[in-house]
Design a protein around this motif. Structure first.
Motif, PDB file in Angstrom:
ATOM      1  N   GLY A 281     -37.483 -23.874  -8.207  1.00  0.00           N
ATOM      2  CA  GLY A 281     -37.986 -22.906  -7.255  1.00  0.00           C
ATOM      3  C   GLY A 281     -38.416 -21.661  -8.009  1.00  0.00           C
ATOM      4  N   THR A 282     -38.030 -20.517  -7.503  1.00  0.00           N
ATOM      5  CA  THR A 282     -38.268 -19.254  -8.199  1.00  0.00           C
ATOM      6  C   THR A 282     -36.935 -18.568  -8.458  1.00  0.00           C
ATOM      7  OG1 THR A 282     -38.575 -18.097  -6.092  1.00  0.00           O
ATOM      8  CG2 THR A 282     -40.546 -18.935  -7.196  1.00  0.00           C
ATOM      9  N   LEU A 283     -36.924 -17.693  -9.449  1.00  0.00           N
ATOM     10  CA  LEU A 283     -35.699 -16.995  -9.821  1.00  0.00           C
ATOM     11  C   LEU A 283     -35.286 -16.035  -8.717  1.00  0.00           C
ATOM     12  CD1 LEU A 283     -33.633 -16.478 -12.146  1.00  0.00           C
ATOM     13  CD2 LEU A 283     -35.160 -14.655 -12.938  1.00  0.00           C
ATOM     14  N   GLU A 284     -34.028 -16.125  -8.311  1.00  0.00           N
ATOM     15  CA  GLU A 284     -33.494 -15.186  -7.319  1.00  0.00           C
ATOM     16  C   GLU A 284     -33.492 -13.772  -7.877  1.00  0.00           C
ATOM     17  OE1 GLU A 284     -32.746 -15.723  -4.293  1.00  0.00           O
ATOM     18  OE2 GLU A 284     -31.959 -17.755  -3.995  1.00  0.00           O
ATOM     19  N   LYS A 285     -33.438 -12.779  -7.003  1.00  0.00           N
ATOM     20  CA  LYS A 285     -33.294 -11.391  -7.439  1.00  0.00           C
ATOM     21  C   LYS A 285     -31.830 -11.052  -7.684  1.00  0.00           C
ATOM     22  CE  LYS A 285     -37.624 -10.144  -7.303  1.00  0.00           C
ATOM     23  NZ  LYS A 285     -38.371  -9.763  -8.533  1.00  0.00           N
ATOM     24  N   GLY A 286     -30.929 -11.608  -6.844  1.00  0.00           N
ATOM     25  CA  GLY A 286     -29.503 -11.363  -7.013  1.00  0.00           C
ATOM     26  C   GLY A 286     -29.092  -9.966  -6.588  1.00  0.00           C
ATOM     27  N   THR A 287     -27.818  -9.675  -6.797  1.00  0.00           N
ATOM     28  CA  THR A 287     -27.225  -8.366  -6.507  1.00  0.00           C
ATOM     29  C   THR A 287     -26.277  -8.015  -7.649  1.00  0.00           C
ATOM     30  OG1 THR A 287     -25.285  -9.263  -5.358  1.00  0.00           O
ATOM     31  CG2 THR A 287     -27.284  -8.891  -4.027  1.00  0.00           C
TER      32      THR A 287
END
Length: 469
Positions: A192-198
């Motif tokens: 998929g695409t890389l998450e942004k995260g927290t």
């Protein structure tokens, strides 16, 4: 006849040495690159020479202060020359006067300087070598504090003007599970695409565990006493984390320029110590007492506290990342240095584990983030792309997803990666340039580590002040 035979036997070793020296000189004339080793205080300097390179002269000039560091380095090179299988044939020319740096700069006996030693002096060494027109292959870290960060930037600027290449030794880019993690992250049908995260749940996490007591080239590694002095070696947060920050950039934004002024935002950083007894210190240094420069870090004259551990929580182009390094004295039996890494994608997570379950060998897993019946067929199709670059790589189905099965031929080990980096660097030298993204990304990497150290120190100072209140 007996007299002649005796004389012949006496002169045979001398004739062999002369022939070897002449052979080395001939090879030196034909070689495109001549190595110079400057003040080799770290075993990584020797690992660069664990292999021979066709375009590199076997004659290497060494400039260093006299003492145990240079002796250990030369002993390691000699062990490579004398090993029974595939011995090297390095011919070390050594100068150990107090003016070793000035001598190296003046004589200019080669065109590539290898720098791996006391990090307190390294940034200065780099700048002066570049100013003198040397190409420089430097062990990490190139800089250990924010105070010298600008000097490193100046060195890169000078390298551009002098048309020489300044490069650091990023061995972990050649570790096979990391290479495959990067490769799978570039397949949108799988990752998929890389998450942004927290900050609490980063998109990318990289953790490494290291040990002061370890084996290198089959022998227990003797470390210089200054390796435990953070003023000389650097704290853990600016040392080993260099590799981890580099991998975050290299995997998340492959072949892209990182602008440290725009793309990096530090959230939190912390540092803590590893305790080492006098007996443990003696085991790895062969020194019975703590030297004077370590007294500042010694409690009750018996326990050394080394700021070898650190953690950085930051954002890179809006992607939350966390890197951390921990040092223990010695690994459990059968274990060694370990690495954990996760990249969280919208379709799957790519996870490297290296614990007891993996027999302490790095293993890559692909784990879906949700039920996705189409993912398996997508992965099967994507494997054709992966196998073009890495023939023989297969998948093993698990309850949680898949294990990436990697042929043994790709599992070279950390020491072999120094040869890979050097070969890569030599290809850049022959081309006359580095990839466009390498220099800005090296600058970004060292900005991240040195600023994190500043943040960690100020955070600890604030906590100490609050404790006093």
């Amino acid at each position: 006849m007996k007299v002649f035979a005796t004389v012949h036997r006496c002169f045979l070793p001398m004739l062999m040495v002369a022939a070897t020296s002449a052979s080395a000189q001939d090879a030196q004339k034909k070689a495109a690159f001549q190595l110079v080793t400057l003040d080799p205080g770290h075993f990584h300097a020797a690992l660069v020479q664990k292999s021979m390179y066709p375009e590199v002269s076997p004659v290497v000039h060494v400039y260093a202060p006299a003492g145990p560091d240079v002796k250990l380095h030369l002993d390691r090179i000699q062990s490579y020359n004398k090993r029974p299988e595939n011995p090297t044939r390095w011919d070390e020319k050594v100068y150990t006067g107090n003016d070793y740096l000035e001598k190296m700069l003046a004589e200019k006996k080669g065109n590539v300087v290898v720098i791996a030693g006391n990090n307190q002096k390294k940034t200065e060494y780099i700048k002066k070598a570049v100013d003198a027109g040397f190409n420089v292959l430097a062990d990490k870290p190139m800089v250990i504090d924010a105070r010298n960060f600008d000097q490193l930037k100046d060195a890169f600027a000078a390298a551009a003007k002098k048309n020489v290449l300044l490069y650091d030794i990023m061995t972990e880019r050649f570790e096979i599970t990391t290479m495959l993690q990067r490769e799978f992250s570039r397949l949108p049908t799988v990752f998929g695409t890389l998450e942004k995260g927290t900050p609490d749940n980063p998109a990318v996490t990289k953790e490494s565990v290291h040990h002061f007591y370890k084996y290198v080239s089959g022998s227990v590694l003797q470390r210089p006493a200054w390796f435990m002095d953070v003023a000389q070696q650097g704290e853990g947060i600016v040392d080993v984390t260099t590799h981890l920050v580099d991998l975050v950039q290299w995997e998340c934004f492959p072949n892209q320029v990182i602008d440290y002024k725009k793309d990096i935002r530090l959230n939190t950083a912390r540092r803590w110590t590893t305790d080492m007894t006098r007996s443990q210190f003696q085991t790895i240094t062969n020194q019975p007492t703590f030297p004077a420069y370590l007294k500042k870090d010694v409690v009750n004259d018996t326990l050394l506290k080394v700021y070898s551990n650190g953690e950085i929580n930051y954002q890179l182009r809006g992607v939350h990342a966390k890197v951390s390094v921990t040092w223990a004295f010695k690994a459990p039996e059968g274990a060694g240095d370990t690495h954990y890494s996760i990249m969280r994608g919208t379709k799957a997570n790519l996870i490297i584990r290296q614990g007891a379950e993996q027999q302490y060998k790095p293993t890559l897993y692909i784990e879906p983030v949700a039920e996705n019946a189409a993912l398996e067929s997508s992965l099967t199709a994507a494997m054709k792309t992966v196998q073009q670059q890495f023939p023989g790589v297969e998948l093993k189905k698990l309850k949680t997803g898949w294990e990436v099965v990697i042929p043994e031929k790709y599992k070279e080990g950390h020491e072999a990666h120094f040869g890979r980096v050097t070969e890569n660097y030599l290809s850049y030298l022959k081309a006359g340039k580095l990839p466009e993204w390498e220099v800005p990304n090296m600058i970004a990497k060292y900005y991240t580590t040195t600023q994190a150290l500043e943040m960690a120190k100020s955070t600890k100072e604030r906590m100490s002040e609050r404790a006093k209140e």
